[in-house]
Design an enzyme around this catalytic site. Structure first.
Site, short mmCIF file in Angstrom:
data_model
loop_
_atom_site.label_atom_id
_atom_site.label_comp_id
_atom_site.label_asym_id
_atom_site.label_seq_id
_atom_site.Cartn_x
_atom_site.Cartn_y
_atom_site.Cartn_z
N SER A 102 4.61 -0.70 -2.96
CA SER A 102 3.19 -0.51 -3.25
C SER A 102 2.62 -1.74 -3.94
CB SER A 102 2.99 0.73 -4.12
OG SER A 102 3.66 0.55 -5.36
N TYR A 103 1.33 -1.72 -4.22
CA TYR A 103 0.64 -2.86 -4.83
C TYR A 103 1.25 -3.15 -6.20
CZ TYR A 103 -3.21 -5.88 -6.29
OH TYR A 103 -3.96 -6.95 -6.70
N PRO A 104 1.75 -4.39 -6.42
CA PRO A 104 2.51 -4.65 -7.65
C PRO A 104 1.68 -4.92 -8.90
CG PRO A 104 2.54 -6.60 -6.25
CD PRO A 104 1.80 -5.53 -5.49
N ARG A 105 0.43 -5.36 -8.77
CA ARG A 105 -0.37 -5.72 -9.95
C ARG A 105 -0.96 -4.45 -10.56
NH1 ARG A 105 -2.42 -11.45 -10.04
NH2 ARG A 105 -1.39 -12.54 -8.34
N HIS A 155 -4.47 1.80 -9.50
CA HIS A 155 -3.23 1.82 -8.72
C HIS A 155 -2.17 2.64 -9.43
CE1 HIS A 155 -4.87 -1.41 -6.23
NE2 HIS A 155 -5.19 -2.04 -7.35
#
Length: 500
Positions: A102-105, A155
């Site tokens: 998934s989106y890491p940030r 997120h």
């Protein structure tokens, strides 16, 4: 750290032997302030019998780890693989673009049910190395991850998608993906049980401790190995009242140490604690400090130019260097994002604070420029000078660029005295003189960087010697013309060499 003055103290290094096994002891006082006191303890307990006065046992339940947010992923990747925070972020973004995570940030430690726990686990089970672990998870009645306290409205926490790689992953990417997959599975597992035991042994007024631990239930550790292993520390089979002889006891002199230097990972955590930067910018800030020569080495040291700049800014505008001011700005920007403050209001307040500082800096522009130029010149000279002395004359060696050809090489500061020692250097990429020495010849190593990640560490002296050797071999192998009359006399006088 620079002003730290070490203070001596003494520790008691003691061991016991039981049934052929040697076990290290801890003295009740971790530090003994005087040599006389440490020597007295050694005399009192030498060849003595220690009696087991008490046995303390405790069972500790260790809950599963939280899902990864970016900072904890960077911390774990540094701890296990030595990846810098910026490198971990770059690798994670590559895995994200390949639809593997998934989106890491993110700063969230929560995994919402709508990501599809079962579907992800089924996807992970398609890979043979995880199949048996996933089957143990699917047999559990409860399938709910251990959520952390942090949340991010944009997120969720970092999780694997369950997709199989469409290309062959580089080993750095594969390692990071394995860490993320195993962390994801570990969050669904049960708590582990650890039993700790402490034996208290006494001789008159002197007390010693013997500590051990044993894993009673693997729990989540089974799913997170080798990243979360808990090795057993075995203890001798002793009962209260039994006596055991001291095998060895010594008073060891030590010195207090200064605070530990930051490394990229601990500096990132400190920035997070101080609310400096954001989850997306902290790693890049550290990389910028390295690239601009403000900090160096893994155990981070501020360079002279960095100390000079901070000294100048502290004198003329201390608010700019204040972590409190920067942290307040970060908090205010978060308030804008959450709708608790307006952009216009925050900008107006910040400009009111900065305007007098900027005007003051402008009025001192010439003095500031002179001082910064001096610091920059010192830094450039320091960066181009080797600690290793010239092998010919003992003078300083520096990186020099030829005015005629524009090529760079290592030259000796004793050139004017007649020393002509030189070594070649790579002509492309940025050069850094490292603090490490070659294991073959002892010369100082250099690192050449080309692009963001490509770098090569080499020894200029070994490189030079290698090419001199190749040139010598080539000269030896050149054909020599010999007259027919000379050749017969040479053959008669030449020794016979087998297979030549």
């Amino acid at each position: 750290i620079q002003c730290f003055a070490p203070t001596p103290f003494w520790t008691i290094d003691a061991t016991i032997q039981h049934q052929g096994q040697t076990y290290p002891l801890e003295y009740a006082k971790e530090k003994v302030p005087t040599i006389a006191g440490a020597a007295q303890i050694s005399v009192d307990c030498k060849n003595a019998l220690l009696e087991v006065a008490n046995i303390e046992t405790q069972t500790i339940q260790q809950p599963p780890p939280y899902p990864f947010d970016l900072s904890t992923l960077q911390s774990e990747a540094y701890r296990h693989f030595g990846y810098t925070p910026s490198r971990t972020l770059a690798l994670a973004e590559r895995l994200y673009l390949d639809a593997l995570i998934s989106y890491p940030r993110t700063s969230s430690q929560k995994l919402p049910p709508d990501i599809g726990y079962s579907e992800i686990l089924r996807g992970i089970a398609a890979r043979a190395e995880y199949r048996s672990l996933v089957s143990k998870l699917t047999n559990r009645t409860s399938r709910r991850p251990n959520q952390g306290p942090r949340q991010d409205s944009a997120h969720p926490a970092i999780y694997p998608t369950g997709e199989s790689p469409k290309r062959r992953l580089l080993h750095h990417e594969a390692d990071l993906l394995d860490l993320i997959i195993k962390r994801f599975m570990a969050t669904f597992a049960e708590s582990s049980l650890l039993e700790t035991t402490k034996l208290i042994l006494r001789k008159d007024q002197h007390s010693f401790f013997l500590k051990g631990s044993k894993l009673l239930r693997d729990g989540w550790i089974e799913f997170y190995r080798p990243y979360g292993s808990e090795p057993d520390q075995k203890l001798p089979d002793l009962r209260v009242g039994e006596k055991v002889p001291i095998k060895k006891i010594d008073a060891v002199e030590k010195f207090t140490e200064p605070p530990s230097r930051y490394n990229p990972n601990s500096l990132l955590r400190k920035m997070e604690d101080e609310n400096l930067g954001t989850k997306a910018t902290r790693a890049e800030i550290i990389e910028i400090l390295y690239r601009r020569g403000y900090i160096k080495d893994v155990r981070i040291q501020a360079t002279p130019v960095a100390a000079k700049i901070i000294s100048i800014l502290d004198r003329y505008c201390p608010m700019i260097t204040s972590s409190v001011f920067t942290s307040r700005l970060e908090t205010q920007m978060e308030e804008i994002r959450s709708g608790n403050a307006t952009r216009r209001e925050i900008l107006a307040n910040t400009l009111d604070c900065l305007r007098p500082i900027i005007l003051h800096l402008i009025s001192k522009e010439e003095a500031l420029g002179t001082q910064l130029a001096e610091a920059s010149a010192i830094q450039r000279k320091s960066n181009a000078t080797f600690d290793y002395p010239c092998p010919s004359c003992g003078s300083k060696l520096t990186i020099i660029r030829s005015r005629a050809s524009g090529k760079r090489f290592i030259g000796c500061a004793g050139y004017e005295k007649g020393c002509r020692f030189t070594l070649p250097l790579p002509q492309f990429g940025s050069l850094t003189i490292t603090g490490k020495n070659c294991k073959v010849c002892g010369f100082q190593l250099i690192t050449t960087r080309s692009g963001r990640w490509k770098h090569l560490t080499s020894c200029p002296r070994c490189y030079s010697n290698k090419h001199k050797g190749i040139a010598h071999v080539n000269d030896v192998n050149k054909p020599i013309r010999i007259s027919s009359s000379a050749s017969s006399s040479l053959l008669e006088s030449a020794p016979l060499i087998e297979d030549q």
